[in-house]
Design a protein around this motif. Structure first.
Motif, PDB file in Angstrom:
ATOM      1  N   ALA A 179      24.965  10.825   2.054  1.00 37.87           N
ATOM      2  CA  ALA A 179      23.976  11.111   3.099  1.00 37.87           C
ATOM      3  C   ALA A 179      22.569  10.712   2.664  1.00 37.87           C
ATOM      4  CB  ALA A 179      24.009  12.597   3.454  1.00 37.87           C
ATOM      5  N   ARG A 180      22.433   9.964   1.584  1.00 34.54           N
ATOM      6  CA  ARG A 180      21.115   9.512   1.122  1.00 34.54           C
ATOM      7  C   ARG A 180      20.448   8.674   2.211  1.00 34.54           C
ATOM      8  NH1 ARG A 180      18.488   8.476  -3.733  1.00 34.54           N
ATOM      9  NH2 ARG A 180      20.307   9.153  -4.950  1.00 34.54           N
ATOM     10  N   ILE A 181      19.172   8.930   2.451  1.00 32.76           N
ATOM     11  CA  ILE A 181      18.458   8.167   3.466  1.00 32.76           C
ATOM     12  C   ILE A 181      17.691   7.020   2.828  1.00 32.76           C
ATOM     13  CG2 ILE A 181      18.262  10.102   5.069  1.00 32.76           C
ATOM     14  CD1 ILE A 181      15.354  10.442   4.176  1.00 32.76           C
ATOM     15  N   THR A 182      17.453   5.973   3.604  1.00 35.87           N
ATOM     16  CA  THR A 182      16.723   4.813   3.113  1.00 35.87           C
ATOM     17  C   THR A 182      15.232   5.112   3.080  1.00 35.87           C
ATOM     18  OG1 THR A 182      16.560   3.866   5.337  1.00 35.87           O
ATOM     19  CG2 THR A 182      18.462   3.234   4.001  1.00 35.87           C
ATOM     20  N   ALA A 183      14.516   4.360   2.255  1.00 38.76           N
ATOM     21  CA  ALA A 183      13.119   4.682   1.968  1.00 38.76           C
ATOM     22  C   ALA A 183      12.191   4.411   3.142  1.00 38.76           C
ATOM     23  CB  ALA A 183      12.657   3.874   0.754  1.00 38.76           C
ATOM     24  N   LEU A 184      12.434   3.350   3.882  1.00 34.22           N
ATOM     25  CA  LEU A 184      11.511   2.938   4.932  1.00 34.22           C
ATOM     26  C   LEU A 184      11.896   3.491   6.297  1.00 34.22           C
ATOM     27  CD1 LEU A 184       9.030   1.159   5.635  1.00 34.22           C
ATOM     28  CD2 LEU A 184      10.641  -0.736   6.023  1.00 34.22           C
ATOM     29  N   ALA A 185      13.122   3.247   6.721  1.00 35.87           N
ATOM     30  CA  ALA A 185      13.575   3.638   8.059  1.00 35.87           C
ATOM     31  C   ALA A 185      14.028   5.084   8.133  1.00 35.87           C
ATOM     32  CB  ALA A 185      14.718   2.718   8.510  1.00 35.87           C
ATOM     33  N   LYS A 186      14.216   5.732   6.970  1.00 29.27           N
ATOM     34  CA  LYS A 186      14.830   7.062   6.909  1.00 29.27           C
ATOM     35  C   LYS A 186      16.204   7.002   7.575  1.00 29.27           C
ATOM     36  CE  LYS A 186      10.824   8.158   5.307  1.00 29.27           C
ATOM     37  NZ  LYS A 186      10.617   8.127   3.838  1.00 29.27           N
ATOM     38  N   GLY A 187      16.905   5.922   7.274  1.00 30.79           N
ATOM     39  CA  GLY A 187      18.177   5.654   7.919  1.00 30.79           C
ATOM     40  C   GLY A 187      19.363   5.850   7.011  1.00 30.79           C
ATOM     41  N   ASN A 188      20.524   5.426   7.492  1.00 31.71           N
ATOM     42  CA  ASN A 188      21.792   5.647   6.814  1.00 31.71           C
ATOM     43  C   ASN A 188      22.046   4.601   5.736  1.00 31.71           C
ATOM     44  OD1 ASN A 188      21.870   4.170   9.398  1.00 31.71           O
ATOM     45  ND2 ASN A 188      23.954   3.660   8.801  1.00 31.71           N
TER      46      ASN A 188
ATOM     47  N   GLN B  50       0.810  -1.217   0.000  1.00 30.85           N
ATOM     48  CA  GLN B  50       0.000   0.000   0.000  1.00 30.85           C
ATOM     49  C   GLN B  50       0.843   1.265   0.000  1.00 30.85           C
ATOM     50  OE1 GLN B  50      -2.400  -0.901   3.432  1.00 30.85           O
ATOM     51  NE2 GLN B  50      -3.972  -1.974   2.226  1.00 30.85           N
ATOM     52  N   MET B  51       2.101   1.160   0.478  1.00 29.01           N
ATOM     53  CA  MET B  51       2.994   2.320   0.396  1.00 29.01           C
ATOM     54  C   MET B  51       3.361   2.636  -1.046  1.00 29.01           C
ATOM     55  SD  MET B  51       5.643   1.748   3.552  1.00 29.01           S
ATOM     56  CE  MET B  51       5.064   1.392   5.208  1.00 29.01           C
ATOM     57  N   ASP B  52       3.356   1.626  -1.891  1.00 32.28           N
ATOM     58  CA  ASP B  52       3.608   1.799  -3.323  1.00 32.28           C
ATOM     59  C   ASP B  52       4.909   2.549  -3.584  1.00 32.28           C
ATOM     60  OD1 ASP B  52       3.052   1.494  -6.035  1.00 32.28           O
ATOM     61  OD2 ASP B  52       1.929   3.373  -6.148  1.00 32.28           O
TER      62      ASP B  52
END
Length: 792
Positions: free
Chosen positions: A771-780, A644-646
């Motif tokens: 410094a790109r963040i990950t899509a789900l966790a907004k992590g490193n 559903q996040m698509d």
């Protein structure tokens, strides 16, 4: 055993004289030089025997999972040497707790002449590292005044406490207590996400409903096959993992190591090493699942009983056709079968090897696929972490003794101590630790889509920042050059307080620099991470030299100047806080029969010989009464929540998607080599980089395969430039077959040492990382970086 330090002036050697003697023999922190024991060279053996000696079991409180048993030899208030757990003290029911090379080198770290000695105020530009000595009264007044000013001018959400891992291995720390102080004065901007394993922790619940998927390692004693996927405990000294793995090896367990680099773990454990290109883990996993399913090796009964989304018949209602795992693997929707030949092109793992690996894993009962934290530090890391849960599920290795559920929870880590009492923070919004640069530069850039939670917008930029026992600001931070542009602009963050043992690269950006105490100079309780469950007292062994003070000590003074000392300290000194934390822990764990604090000061540690733990065992043995905490109550191979996040980077099946700056990125035409880092045995992150003994253990070099070196006319020992659009680092080349072609590697955590042109000469990979963040966790995702290497 007494707990009083003996400072008898007639001993013949004072602490200050010991430091001076050692200083004369020491080198600057960037050069490895052997030390001579100053005590043994300045007095006769007879005199040494006459001095009383206490041998005190203790541990460090660095961000290290082992909490190894070190024995500090203390004479007249000086730690003269360090030994470790003797044979007579070994417990056959517990892992061996002997100190590693880091533990044995602590004395050289504590008594180094370059340690900070006095509080100092910046006098040059930020980052120049120019400071002048000031008094503690002036220092604490500056902090108190700036706390009040920023809260009044911008609101308390303008105050921020950065990551500080050098003290996070204990129950009590300065970064915790500064948060207590801030909460009592209006609050501060909070952060979330673990740089270590936050991507895995965020992804795992989409399969199991919870991140807690790890077993205790004593459940693997009879496991015939273990696959270590990017897991390197021999060098990272990850808890006491290696103790169990070595026992298993001796008992006949077969180990397969999947890693681009032939690590020391591969050297000491592996029966087979399978190198693959970084960020292509999911392609290998997909092909393994293709083999398992197409050859009918999957556990049909387990899948039917416990899972959702394996094939079309087990999909949630309302989902279009051909979204199941089987449909994806067989190419029903996209026309591409995920065969080993398909994966070989992507991963560079031979198709024959992929088939063998898949068959071995599926037909060996039980088997454990244990993934380390390195693979999830890529911008595809959430997919990789969840991919391991799918493999464990279709082979029926979840909730089984000797199996492993994959995902988060590598060694069954658990927090025991309660920690200090913490007032509520009135500021509810949070940012990811990856958002702090943007929050300091322009708070409007941090949106819920970028990682902001519990708010639609930030009320203020970060204006005041604390960095206590942390070297993240300008060393561990991904894309250092991006961070320092903001740090150097004094119109952004207006006041930075750093507290540390050394003038680290991050400390150079402080406005106020404070000399912290080492773990030998304060009270604490150390906690192990893993199956070797125990708590150990970290006693104050020696008095701080010069004007060094613990963070808590000067924070009490700041609190007094803010008029809240009683509320902040509750009338407790440092040792009394530790005693109270211990008592609260005793009350919270009545079944563990913890000793009193007085008894702990005699016994030194408390061991938890608990029952073996298998993640999800209850869910598997009695699913009716213990459904999985997912929306469906089952293991979700297909996640409807992700569907559903698509979002193309977090597909519902967690399959392979080419990574940004991965080998399929167009940028690879310009920068054809993938750079990865590893955690070395000689330091915890960047902590102990300044220890000259540990610099001798492992020197900072760039590992490069002979094929790649030959193309670039690089020979062993040449100075090379590693570069991309973000930065340049210049180090010595290590030409070795231990790194696969197309990949280069450096040890993580080296101190950034830029020259006048901004070229790093310390081997700090973070001048090259993104410094790109990950899509789900907004992590490193700092492990995903493309570079080129040239002879300097």
């Amino acid at each position: 055993m007494t707990n009083k330090n003996n400072d008898d002036a007639c001993s013949g050697i004072s602490r200050r004289h010991f430091v001076k003697a050692t200083s004369a023999l020491a080198a600057v922190p960037f050069v490895g030089v052997k030390f001579v024991n100053a005590v043994n060279t300045t007095r006769s053996a007879a005199n040494a025997e006459a001095l009383p000696e206490r041998i005190i079991p203790t541990c460090s409180t660095f961000d290290c999972g082992g909490k190894c048993d070190i024995r500090a030899h203390v004479q007249q208030g000086v730690v003269t040497r360090i030994t470790t757990q003797p044979d007579a003290d070994l417990d056959p029911e517990m892992p061996i707790m002997r100190a590693c090379v880091r533990g044995r080198g602590y004395r050289k770290f504590v008594y180094h002449p370059d340690r900070l000695k006095y509080p100092m105020k910046r006098v040059g530009k930020r980052g120049e590292g120019k400071f002048e000595r000031i008094s503690w009264d002036e220092a604490t007044t500056l902090i108190a005044d700036n706390l009040k000013r920023t809260a009044q001018q911008y609101g308390p959400a303008s105050r921020y406490v950065h990551v500080g891992t050098a003290v996070s291995g204990g129950a009590f720390s300065g970064d915790t207590m500064v948060r207590r102080l801030l909460n009592l004065t209006g609050g501060y901007l909070q952060s979330y996400h673990s740089v270590s394993m936050g991507n895995t922790a965020a992804a795992t619940p989409y399969t199991y409903g919870t991140p807690a998927s790890g077993n205790t390692l004593d459940t693997l004693s009879d496991t015939p096959l273990v696959i270590l996927w990017g897991h390197n405990p021999t060098e990272t000294i990850f808890g006491h993992t290696n103790h169990y793995f070595q026992q298993m090896k001796q008992n006949g367990t077969r180990f397969i190591v999947v890693d681009p680099r032939y690590s020391d773990t591969a050297s000491s454990l592996a029966d087979q090493w399978i190198p693959l290109r970084p960020s292509t883990d999911n392609a290998l996993m997909d092909a393994m699942m293709f083999v398992i399913v197409s050859e009918n090796l999957h556990d049909k009964d387990f899948i039917e009983k416990y899972t959702l989304g394996f094939d079309e018949s087990s999909m949630p209602e309302g989902i279009p056709a051909n979204e199941s795992l089987v449909a994806y693997l067989m190419g029903t929707k996209d026309g591409v079968k995920k065969t080993p030949e398909w994966a070989e092109v992507i991963t560079h793992v031979p198709a024959q090897t992929i088939r063998q690996l898949a068959r071995d894993y599926a037909t060996t009962k039980p088997a454990a696929l244990i993934q380390g934290w390195g693979p999830q530090r890529h911008n595809c890391g959430e997919r990789t972490a969840r991919g391991s849960t799918l493999l464990a599920t279709i082979t029926g290795n979840v909730g089984k003794k000797g199996g492993w559920a994959g995902g988060y929870g590598g060694i069954g880590n658990r927090k025991f101590t309660t920690g200090p009492e913490m007032p509520d923070n009135p500021i509810k919004e949070k940012i990811s630790v990856m958002n702090w640069v943007q929050a300091a530069d322009d708070a409007s850039k941090v949106t819920p889509e970028d990682g902001l939670t519990d708010a639609q917008e930030l009320k203020s930029n970060i204006r005041m920042l604390f960095s206590l026992a942390g070297n993240y600001l300008a060393n561990q931070n991904p894309d250092i050059h991006q961070a320092i542009k903001v740090l150097e602009d004094e119109s952004k963050i207006e006041f930075i307080v750093a507290s540390d043992l050394y003038l680290t690269p991050s400390a150079k950006y402080a406005d106020l620099l404070l000399p912290e105490t080492s773990f030998m100079e304060r009270w604490n309780i150390g906690e192990t991470w893993g199956t070797a469950n125990y708590l150990i007292l970290s006693e104050k062994l020696i008095e701080p030299e010069f004007e060094r003070r613990s963070d808590y000590d000067w924070l009490r003074e700041v609190a007094a100047k803010l008029g809240i000392e009683k509320e902040f300290s509750l009338g407790r000194d440092e040792k009394q806080w530790i005693a109270q934390i211990w008592e609260n822990t005793r009350k919270a764990m009545p079944d563990e029969h913890l000793p009193t604090f007085d008894e702990l000061q005699v016994t030194r540690r408390h061991l938890f010989k608990g029952k073996p733990h298998i993640a999800f065992a209850d869910n598997i043995s009695d699913p009716q009464n213990n459904p999985f905490p997912t929306p469906s109550g089952k293991i979700e191979i297909f996640s409807q929540r992700l569907y559903q996040m698509d979002h193309p980077e977090i597909p519902a099946l967690s399959h392979y998607v080419p990574a940004h700056e991965g080998p399929e990125d167009k940028l690879a035409e310009k920068y054809p080599l993938q750079l990865i880092t590893w955690k070395g045995k000689n330091r915890a992150n960047s902590t102990q980089y300044a220890n000259p003994w540990l610099q001798e253990v492992q020197t900072q070099k760039l590992w490069i395969n002979p094929l790649d070196a030959q193309k670039r006319s690089i020979a062993q020992g040449d100075s090379v430039r590693i570069h991309n659009d973000r930065g340049v680092s210049q180090v010595t080349a290590e030409v070795t077959q231990r790194i696969m072609p197309g990949v280069v590697a450096m040890q993580a955590g080296a101190w950034w040492q830029p020259d006048a042109n901004g070229v790093d000469h310390g081997g700090c990979a973070n001048v090259l990382s993104s410094a790109r963040i990950t899509a789900l966790a907004k992590g490193n995702s700092h492990q995903t970086m493309l570079v080129e290497v040239a002879k300097a």
